[in-house]
Design a protein around this motif. Structure first.
Motif, PDB file in Angstrom:
ATOM      1  N   LEU A  42       0.832  -1.212   0.000  1.00  0.00           N
ATOM      2  CA  LEU A  42       0.000   0.000   0.000  1.00  0.00           C
ATOM      3  C   LEU A  42       0.862   1.256   0.000  1.00  0.00           C
ATOM      4  CD1 LEU A  42      -2.716  -1.168   2.533  1.00  0.00           C
ATOM      5  CD2 LEU A  42      -2.958  -0.974   0.045  1.00  0.00           C
ATOM      6  N   ARG A  43       1.940   1.248   0.765  1.00  0.00           N
ATOM      7  CA  ARG A  43       2.853   2.396   0.790  1.00  0.00           C
ATOM      8  C   ARG A  43       3.439   2.652  -0.595  1.00  0.00           C
ATOM      9  NH1 ARG A  43       8.262   2.653   1.143  1.00  0.00           N
ATOM     10  NH2 ARG A  43       8.388   0.433   1.565  1.00  0.00           N
ATOM     11  N   GLY A  59      -5.927   7.982   0.684  1.00  0.00           N
ATOM     12  CA  GLY A  59      -5.067   7.714   1.832  1.00  0.00           C
ATOM     13  C   GLY A  59      -4.877   6.221   2.001  1.00  0.00           C
ATOM     14  N   LEU A  60      -4.273   5.838   3.103  1.00  0.00           N
ATOM     15  CA  LEU A  60      -3.967   4.438   3.348  1.00  0.00           C
ATOM     16  C   LEU A  60      -5.234   3.585   3.429  1.00  0.00           C
ATOM     17  CD1 LEU A  60      -1.716   2.368   3.947  1.00  0.00           C
ATOM     18  CD2 LEU A  60      -2.027   2.895   6.367  1.00  0.00           C
ATOM     19  N   VAL A 105      -8.923  -0.525   1.069  1.00  0.00           N
ATOM     20  CA  VAL A 105     -10.264  -0.943   0.653  1.00  0.00           C
ATOM     21  C   VAL A 105     -10.318  -1.127  -0.859  1.00  0.00           C
ATOM     22  CG1 VAL A 105     -12.670  -0.202   0.509  1.00  0.00           C
ATOM     23  CG2 VAL A 105     -11.415   0.058   2.654  1.00  0.00           C
ATOM     24  N   SER A 106      -9.736  -0.205  -1.600  1.00  0.00           N
ATOM     25  CA  SER A 106      -9.762  -0.284  -3.066  1.00  0.00           C
ATOM     26  C   SER A 106      -9.041  -1.518  -3.590  1.00  0.00           C
ATOM     27  CB  SER A 106      -9.133   0.973  -3.674  1.00  0.00           C
ATOM     28  OG  SER A 106      -9.887   2.104  -3.349  1.00  0.00           O
ATOM     29  N   VAL A 107      -7.851  -1.782  -3.046  1.00  0.00           N
ATOM     30  CA  VAL A 107      -7.087  -2.954  -3.494  1.00  0.00           C
ATOM     31  C   VAL A 107      -7.837  -4.226  -3.134  1.00  0.00           C
ATOM     32  CG1 VAL A 107      -4.956  -4.285  -3.130  1.00  0.00           C
ATOM     33  CG2 VAL A 107      -4.840  -1.809  -3.454  1.00  0.00           C
TER      34      VAL A 107
END
Length: 86
Positions: A15-16, A30-31, A36-38
């Motif tokens: 994610l980073r 944001g994180l 959630v999207s991934v």
């Protein structure tokens, strides 16, 4: 130990990386949004995409680090014992 820590922290690293690599317009807010999207788009498997190359690096690195640490520790112990004999 190195492989375990890599596996457990890899989703955050992924994610980073995705947050850092996004261009304009921003894909993620944001994180939390990225997570959630991934997960929605790729599922749990998507959170570990690219893990194998990461493990291919982490396992030998951890092994070498451990071996060097043990060798230095033995050498220092031997040096201390030799110093007492004099």
């Amino acid at each position: 130990a190195g492989a375990f820590s890599t596996v457990t922290t890899y989703p955050l690293d992924l994610l980073r990386t995705r947050l850092a690599a996004q261009g304009e317009p921003k894909v993620y807010k944001g994180l939390g949004d990225a997570m959630v999207s991934v997960y929605r788009a790729e599922g749990l498997k998507g959170m570990y995409r690219g893990l194998m190359p990461c493990l291919a690096q982490a396992i030998p690195q951890s092994s070498i680090q451990f071996a060097v640490f043990e060798a230095i520790q033995r050498r220092l112990k031997r040096g201390r014992e030799e110093g007492r004999e004099e």
